[in-house]
Write a protein that holds these residues in place. Sequence first.
Motif, short mmCIF file in Angstrom:
data_model
loop_
_atom_site.label_atom_id
_atom_site.label_comp_id
_atom_site.label_asym_id
_atom_site.label_seq_id
_atom_site.Cartn_x
_atom_site.Cartn_y
_atom_site.Cartn_z
N LYS A 32 0.83 -1.20 0.06
CA LYS A 32 -0.04 -0.08 -0.03
C LYS A 32 0.89 1.10 0.06
N TYR A 35 1.40 3.91 3.05
CA TYR A 35 1.93 3.62 4.57
C TYR A 35 3.53 3.45 4.51
N TYR A 37 6.80 1.43 6.15
CA TYR A 37 7.02 -0.16 6.39
C TYR A 37 8.48 -0.31 7.29
N TRP A 43 3.64 -2.84 9.04
CA TRP A 43 3.09 -1.37 8.34
C TRP A 43 2.69 -0.46 9.32
N ASP A 45 0.37 3.13 9.76
CA ASP A 45 -0.43 4.24 9.11
C ASP A 45 -0.04 5.33 9.64
N TYR A 54 -0.97 6.11 16.11
CA TYR A 54 -0.49 5.31 14.75
C TYR A 54 -0.85 4.16 14.78
N TYR A 125 -4.30 -5.39 5.40
CA TYR A 125 -4.44 -3.87 5.48
C TYR A 125 -5.74 -3.46 6.07
N TRP A 128 -5.55 -4.18 11.69
CA TRP A 128 -4.33 -3.56 12.53
C TRP A 128 -4.18 -4.62 13.69
#
Length: 163
Positions: A32, A35, A37, A43, A45, A54, A125, A128
């Motif tokens: 994505k 985002y 990493y 990942w 956000d 976050y 994705y 979370w």
Amino acid sequence: LDNGVMIEKTDGYYVVRFPETRASSAMEIHVKEDYLYTKDHLWVDFKGISIGRYKIGIAPLLARFMDNLCYIELYTGEEFKQNEIFGYLENPAQGVYLPMPWNGTVMETNPDLRDSPELITTNPYEEWMVILFLYNFDYWTNLNDNGLLDAAHYAIYAARCLN
């Protein structure tokens, strides 16, 4: 790339296509674009929920290797230093410790994962793991110094991980 892996930019994602080999079938992962990493295949956000908070999840490459996830342990309410372990994933074949991407506190864990830990591998994705509070807001100014990769660099890193 020289290993036969192809990376293609599409709408909102980098698609990393791995060729078929003697040891594995062909596969692709989607990275994505908006985002950040870690090299541990998490990942972030980085747009945040609110100031300093976050969401963190697992990247599709880790999700692919942790299929049949049967156990997840995430620590909440604790303060962690960068690279300290904040959680653990386990499937029948292996276990993976989750290192903290920065100094901060785990404010919340995803309650859906208590009874259904496999959600993070089937929809990496959408699901979370934790919400973290970041103490040092200067962190975002030196991403590479802090071990975070943008989507393009992570796609290349992920492509090289399977060499």
